[in-house]
Design an enzyme around this catalytic site. Structure first.
Site, PDB file in Angstrom:
ATOM      1  N   ARG A 217       0.429  -1.342   0.075  1.00  0.00           N
ATOM      2  CA  ARG A 217      -0.279   0.245   0.083  1.00  0.00           C
ATOM      3  C   ARG A 217       1.166   1.387   0.331  1.00  0.00           C
ATOM      4  O   ARG A 217       0.357   2.004  -0.110  1.00  0.00           O
ATOM      5  CB  ARG A 217      -1.201  -0.291   1.251  1.00  0.00           C
ATOM      6  CG  ARG A 217      -2.239  -1.135   0.857  1.00  0.00           C
ATOM      7  CD  ARG A 217      -3.212  -0.513   2.413  1.00  0.00           C
ATOM      8  NE  ARG A 217      -2.954  -1.341   3.961  1.00  0.00           N
ATOM      9  CZ  ARG A 217      -3.251  -2.980   3.542  1.00  0.00           C
ATOM     10  NH1 ARG A 217      -4.123  -3.116   2.880  1.00  0.00           N
ATOM     11  NH2 ARG A 217      -2.600  -3.366   5.239  1.00  0.00           N
ATOM     12  N   PHE A 233     -11.419  -5.514  -6.215  1.00  0.00           N
ATOM     13  CA  PHE A 233     -10.881  -6.139  -5.172  1.00  0.00           C
ATOM     14  C   PHE A 233     -10.919  -5.084  -3.526  1.00  0.00           C
ATOM     15  O   PHE A 233      -9.646  -5.594  -2.419  1.00  0.00           O
ATOM     16  CB  PHE A 233     -10.799  -7.301  -4.465  1.00  0.00           C
ATOM     17  CG  PHE A 233     -10.696  -8.139  -6.207  1.00  0.00           C
ATOM     18  CD1 PHE A 233     -11.559  -8.811  -6.475  1.00  0.00           C
ATOM     19  CD2 PHE A 233     -10.185  -8.488  -7.604  1.00  0.00           C
ATOM     20  CE1 PHE A 233     -12.324 -10.074  -7.063  1.00  0.00           C
ATOM     21  CE2 PHE A 233      -9.883  -8.131  -8.632  1.00  0.00           C
ATOM     22  CZ  PHE A 233     -10.991 -10.153  -8.306  1.00  0.00           C
ATOM     23  N   ASP A 255     -16.309  -3.298  -5.085  1.00  0.00           N
ATOM     24  CA  ASP A 255     -16.355  -5.252  -4.591  1.00  0.00           C
ATOM     25  C   ASP A 255     -16.805  -5.270  -4.657  1.00  0.00           C
ATOM     26  O   ASP A 255     -18.216  -4.476  -4.696  1.00  0.00           O
ATOM     27  CB  ASP A 255     -15.640  -4.464  -2.818  1.00  0.00           C
ATOM     28  CG  ASP A 255     -14.876  -6.099  -1.653  1.00  0.00           C
ATOM     29  OD1 ASP A 255     -13.945  -5.868  -2.090  1.00  0.00           O
ATOM     30  OD2 ASP A 255     -15.971  -7.088  -1.674  1.00  0.00           O
ATOM     31  N   SER A 256     -17.600  -6.761  -4.523  1.00  0.00           N
ATOM     32  CA  SER A 256     -19.229  -7.213  -4.772  1.00  0.00           C
ATOM     33  C   SER A 256     -19.895  -7.645  -3.107  1.00  0.00           C
ATOM     34  O   SER A 256     -20.935  -7.631  -2.998  1.00  0.00           O
ATOM     35  CB  SER A 256     -18.647  -8.195  -4.964  1.00  0.00           C
ATOM     36  OG  SER A 256     -17.666 -10.148  -4.171  1.00  0.00           O
ATOM     37  N   CYS A 343      -2.732 -13.914  -3.026  1.00  0.00           N
ATOM     38  CA  CYS A 343      -2.599 -14.497  -1.775  1.00  0.00           C
ATOM     39  C   CYS A 343      -2.752 -16.315  -1.406  1.00  0.00           C
ATOM     40  O   CYS A 343      -3.174 -16.343  -0.564  1.00  0.00           O
ATOM     41  CB  CYS A 343      -3.848 -13.946  -0.795  1.00  0.00           C
ATOM     42  SG  CYS A 343      -5.199 -13.990  -1.285  1.00  0.00           S
TER      43      CYS A 343
END
Length: 399
Positions: A217, A233, A255-256, A343
């Site tokens: 980040r 995401f 994002d969902s 990941c």
């Protein structure tokens, strides 16, 4: 009751002698005793040499090793192990930072405690047990945290209901194991590199925040000035906050999860950013990307959840990474940057690189790798357990 004894097959003790923390079921010749899942067992070579002690487990990994020499039942074992983890974070400046008060304290095998995760959120320790043995040791782990942190510890929250084996007959109910008299629940705000974030360990994913992307980040922040940024995401908007902190002209977060998107908006507001420079979209990230006009964004973050939880889904996951990255590379503006991640532990660094290579070739665009990205220092990898390296990423420059 004495510990059960696990005897290995001849010539199958090499990995344990090299301090690998797992004993696979196929390496076991004989079990003396009747250990229940989660019990401490002693591991011996075929010749009868003591090798290690650890938690017995039903599955391909039969023993998760806690010690190669000491006794995990000895007084002080847990406090010593937690102290060692704390000292490692102190060595890299995390326990005394004025700008960051959240970090991973225990990273499973990376800290010699397989099956245990402990994240620190400014006085609150949130633990997750990934094995029956660690779940049953929660009280001792809590006591060890109290001993190591002293009055700095305000609460210990157990969030093992989604990680501990549910078939083992455990009482998997999340809740506090400890609360100091002055502890106040609600509105938990932590600081990471000077940015503020709301954390909901009770209802959020994992322990409430993805601490493993802290350094990445910060890298996004370095390169965001004057750019239009797309955060796919996005979860609770970590990359979005950093991008705006770095001077991005605009950030769109996708994002969902409606709950995650709501948190992202709160985090942007918490850090004082004008709503006019940020937009949240609650929809599937891949669908959003397919609708993007090429060139609209000149910096993209592609940080999907794990596409592969086990080796049986590896091929499918690699195809998914290829499709997703091809869409991102196709859409990013000329001279744009793409931060892309995996990941999935079963997707190794080379396999991920090859998936992104295939994605790049599919688009026909010229792509350069500017950096290779990793998990941060508090997500340490035990040098004897390379499988602990799960987060890998690439910083791409696309002409």
């Amino acid at each position: 009751m004495s510990q059960a004894r696990i005897y290995l097959k001849p010539h199958r003790d090499g990995s344990v002698r090299r301090f690998h923390p797992w004993v696979f079921s196929g390496a076991i010749a004989n079990v003396i005793g009747k250990p229940a899942e989660g019990d401490l067992v002693a591991v011996y070579s075929a010749e009868g040499d003591f090798l290690a002690s650890g938690h017995w487990q039903i599955g391909s990994i039969a023993v998760r090793i806690l010690s190669f020499e000491g006794d995990p039942e000895a007084p002080g074992f847990w406090a010593d192990a937690i102290q060692a983890a704390y000292d490692a974070r102190t060595a890299v400046g995390l326990t005394s930072s004025r700008r960051t008060n959240c970090y991973r304290l225990v990273h499973g095998e990376g800290d010699g405690l397989p099956g245990l995760i402990v994240d620190w959120y400014d006085g609150v320790a949130v633990l997750q047990a990934h094995s029956v043995g660690m779940f049953r040791a929660r009280t001792r782990i809590c006591e060890a945290l109290m001993e190591v942190y002293g009055k700095k510890l305000k609460a210990v929250y157990d969030k093992s209901s989604g990680t501990a084996p549910f078939k083992a007959g455990l009482d998997l109910v999340d809740g506090y194991l400890f609360r100091a008299p002055d502890y106040v629940e609600g509105g938990h705000v932590v600081s990471e590199n000077g940015h503020k974030f709301l954390v909901d360990w009770a209802e959020g994913q994992k322990t409430g925040f993805f601490l493993d992307q802290r350094e990445n980040r910060a890298l996004v922040e370095r390169f965001s000035k004057g750019r239009n940024v797309l955060n796919l995401f996005c979860y609770t908007g970590g990359f979005s906050v950093y991008a705006l902190g770095g001077g991005a002209m605009r950030v769109d977060s996708v994002d969902s999860s409606a709950k995650a998107i709501a948190f992202a908006g709160k985090n942007l507001e918490l850090n004082g950013f004008d709503a006019s420079v940020h937009q949240e979209y609650c929809m599937d990230a891949k669908e959003f990307l397919s609708s993007v006009d090429p060139g609209r964004y000149d910096l993209m973050i592609v940080d999907p959840p794990a596409f592969a939880k086990h080796r049986g889904s590896l091929d499918k996951a690699l195809r998914a990474y290829q499709r997703l990255n091809a869409a991102a590379i196709e859409a990013v503006a000329p001279g744009g940057l793409v931060f892309t991640f995996s990941c999935s532990q079963v997707v190794d660094r080379q396999a991920f690189l090859e998936a992104v290579f295939s994605a790049s070739a599919q688009t026909g665009r010229r792509v350069r790798i500017m950096d290779r990205l990793n998990q941060p220092q508090d997500h340490a990898v035990n040098i004897y357990h390379p499988e602990g390296e799960y987060l890998k990423g690439l910083l791409l420059y696309v002409e």
